[in-house]
Design a protein around this motif. Sequence first.
Motif, mmCIF file in Angstrom:
data_model
loop_
_atom_site.group_PDB
_atom_site.id
_atom_site.type_symbol
_atom_site.label_atom_id
_atom_site.label_comp_id
_atom_site.label_asym_id
_atom_site.label_seq_id
_atom_site.Cartn_x
_atom_site.Cartn_y
_atom_site.Cartn_z
ATOM 1 N N ILE A 127 0.863 -1.187 0.000
ATOM 2 C CA ILE A 127 0.000 0.000 0.000
ATOM 3 C C ILE A 127 0.892 1.228 0.000
ATOM 4 N N THR A 128 0.751 2.031 -1.042
ATOM 5 C CA THR A 128 1.556 3.244 -1.171
ATOM 6 C C THR A 128 0.619 4.455 -1.145
ATOM 7 N N GLY A 129 1.212 5.630 -1.047
ATOM 8 C CA GLY A 129 0.373 6.821 -1.016
ATOM 9 C C GLY A 129 1.037 8.006 -1.694
ATOM 10 N N VAL A 130 0.206 8.932 -2.140
ATOM 11 C CA VAL A 130 0.680 10.166 -2.759
ATOM 12 C C VAL A 130 0.135 11.313 -1.908
ATOM 13 N N VAL A 131 0.970 11.802 -0.989
ATOM 14 C CA VAL A 131 0.512 12.796 -0.002
ATOM 15 C C VAL A 131 0.029 14.079 -0.690
ATOM 16 N N LYS A 132 0.654 14.414 -1.820
ATOM 17 C CA LYS A 132 0.295 15.640 -2.556
ATOM 18 C C LYS A 132 -1.198 15.717 -2.896
ATOM 19 N N GLY A 172 5.414 -3.232 8.643
ATOM 20 C CA GLY A 172 5.934 -1.881 8.515
ATOM 21 C C GLY A 172 7.454 -1.852 8.546
ATOM 22 N N ALA A 173 8.064 -3.006 8.831
ATOM 23 C CA ALA A 173 9.527 -3.050 8.948
ATOM 24 C C ALA A 173 10.165 -3.319 7.590
ATOM 25 N N PHE A 174 10.468 -2.251 6.884
ATOM 26 C CA PHE A 174 11.185 -2.363 5.606
ATOM 27 C C PHE A 174 11.825 -1.012 5.299
ATOM 28 N N TYR A 175 12.800 -1.051 4.398
ATOM 29 C CA TYR A 175 13.458 0.190 3.980
ATOM 30 C C TYR A 175 12.702 0.765 2.790
ATOM 31 N N GLU A 176 12.041 1.900 3.024
ATOM 32 C CA GLU A 176 11.194 2.469 1.967
ATOM 33 C C GLU A 176 11.968 2.716 0.668
ATOM 34 N N GLU A 177 13.159 3.299 0.818
ATOM 35 C CA GLU A 177 13.926 3.642 -0.391
ATOM 36 C C GLU A 177 14.334 2.392 -1.167
ATOM 37 N N ARG A 178 14.661 1.320 -0.413
ATOM 38 C CA ARG A 178 15.048 0.077 -1.093
ATOM 39 C C ARG A 178 13.864 -0.549 -1.813
ATOM 40 N N VAL A 179 12.706 -0.528 -1.172
ATOM 41 C CA VAL A 179 11.508 -1.087 -1.825
ATOM 42 C C VAL A 179 11.242 -0.319 -3.122
ATOM 43 N N LYS A 180 11.326 1.011 -3.037
ATOM 44 C CA LYS A 180 11.065 1.840 -4.221
ATOM 45 C C LYS A 180 12.078 1.546 -5.331
ATOM 46 N N ALA A 181 13.351 1.503 -4.938
ATOM 47 C CA ALA A 181 14.407 1.316 -5.938
ATOM 48 C C ALA A 181 14.317 -0.067 -6.584
ATOM 49 N N LYS A 182 14.110 -1.091 -5.768
ATOM 50 C CA LYS A 182 14.130 -2.458 -6.304
ATOM 51 C C LYS A 182 12.929 -2.729 -7.205
ATOM 52 N N GLY A 184 11.115 -0.196 -8.664
ATOM 53 C CA GLY A 184 10.887 0.904 -9.600
ATOM 54 C C GLY A 184 9.620 1.677 -9.280
ATOM 55 N N LEU A 185 9.268 1.766 -7.986
ATOM 56 C CA LEU A 185 8.059 2.492 -7.582
ATOM 57 C C LEU A 185 8.412 3.940 -7.276
ATOM 58 N N GLU A 186 7.513 4.849 -7.670
ATOM 59 C CA GLU A 186 7.758 6.260 -7.349
ATOM 60 C C GLU A 186 7.007 6.678 -6.091
ATOM 61 N N LYS A 187 5.924 5.953 -5.796
ATOM 62 C CA LYS A 187 5.101 6.349 -4.647
ATOM 63 C C LYS A 187 5.662 5.808 -3.343
ATOM 64 N N GLU A 188 5.275 6.453 -2.229
ATOM 65 C CA GLU A 188 5.803 6.054 -0.923
ATOM 66 C C GLU A 188 5.149 4.760 -0.446
ATOM 67 N N PRO A 189 5.926 3.711 -0.195
ATOM 68 C CA PRO A 189 5.328 2.491 0.347
ATOM 69 C C PRO A 189 5.153 2.610 1.867
ATOM 70 N N PHE A 190 3.964 2.277 2.361
ATOM 71 C CA PHE A 190 3.683 2.388 3.786
ATOM 72 C C PHE A 190 3.469 1.030 4.455
ATOM 73 N N TYR A 191 2.886 0.116 3.741
ATOM 74 C CA TYR A 191 2.557 -1.192 4.318
ATOM 75 C C TYR A 191 2.853 -2.275 3.290
ATOM 76 N N ILE A 192 3.375 -3.399 3.770
ATOM 77 C CA ILE A 192 3.496 -4.596 2.935
ATOM 78 C C ILE A 192 2.632 -5.659 3.613
ATOM 79 N N ILE A 193 1.779 -6.303 2.852
ATOM 80 C CA ILE A 193 0.924 -7.342 3.430
ATOM 81 C C ILE A 193 1.065 -8.639 2.630
ATOM 82 N N PRO A 194 1.920 -9.559 3.132
ATOM 83 C CA PRO A 194 2.016 -10.860 2.470
ATOM 84 C C PRO A 194 0.765 -11.688 2.765
ATOM 85 N N VAL A 195 0.327 -12.451 1.773
ATOM 86 C CA VAL A 195 -0.866 -13.302 1.934
ATOM 87 C C VAL A 195 -0.554 -14.692 1.381
#
Length: 198
Positions: A127-132, A172-182, A184-195
Motif C-alpha cells: 500500500i503506497t500513497g501520494v501525499v500531494k 511496517g519493517a522495511f526500507y522504503e527507499e530500497r523497496v522503491k528502488a528495487k 521501480g516504484l515512485e510512490k511512498e510504500p507504507f505497508y506490505i501485506i504478504p498473503v
Amino acid sequence: MKGNVIKLPAPSLKGDISLEEALAGRRSLREYSGDSLSLEEISQLLWAGQGITKDNLYRTAPSAGALYPLEVYLIAEKVEGLEPGLYHYIPKGHKVKLLKKGKLLKTLAEAALGQRAIHNCSAAFIITGVVKRTSKKYGERAEMYVHIEVGHAGQNILLQAEALGLGAVPMGAFYEERVKAKLGLEKEPFYIIPVGRK
Ligand SMILES: Cc1cc2nc3c(=O)[nH]c(=O)nc-3n(C[C@H](O)[C@H](O)[C@H](O)COP(=O)(O)O)c2cc1C
C-alpha cells in the motif's frame, strides 16, 4: 489481457463468515502452505483494500475529502491466472496492470529485513500513497491523513483475508527507499501485506 491490463473477476458481496467472526478470528500469520491463490481471491483482496463501491468514485475504505491518495500494488508469485510480477491495481474498472515481470518476492524480502513471511507467501500487497493529492486541500494534516487511510485499507485487506480463510500479516519493517528502488516504484510504500494459504 489488453496492453498488459487484466480485468479482474467481479468481487463477491457475500462471504462465508460474519464481520464479527472475521474480527474475532484475524491473527497475523507468517507461515503459509505455499499453495497458489486464485484470481478470485486476489480480486477480492484488492477490492477490499481500495475497490470502488459507489458512483464510480467512493471506495471500500474512507478517504479524507474523497481524494483517494492510496495506490495499491501487488506482487504475484503463485496466483492462478497471473504471471509472476509486479502489478498496479486500477480501481476504476477493477483491473490490474502488469508493470514488471518476474519473481519479485525475494527482492521485496531483501528490502524488508529478510522477513520470512514475504519469502514464503503467495502474493504480497504494497500500500503506497501520494501525499500531494491530499495536501492540496488539507495542507500539513495531509501526511497524517494518508497514514490513517493506509490503516483503513490495510485492515480491510486483513479482514478480507480472514473471511476468505487466508493468512496475512501487516508489515511496517522495511526500507522504503530500497523497496522503491528495487521495484521501480515512485510512490511512498507504507505497508506490505504478504498473503498465503493457511
Ligand atoms: C504498523 C504495524 C507494523 C507491523 N510490522 C510488522 C512487521 O514488519 N513484521 C511482522 O511480522 N509483523 C508486523 N506487524 C504485526 C504485529 O506484530 C502484530 O499485529 C501483533 O503482534 C499483534 O498480533 P495480531 O496482528 O495477530 O493481532 C505490524 C503491525 C503493525 C500494526
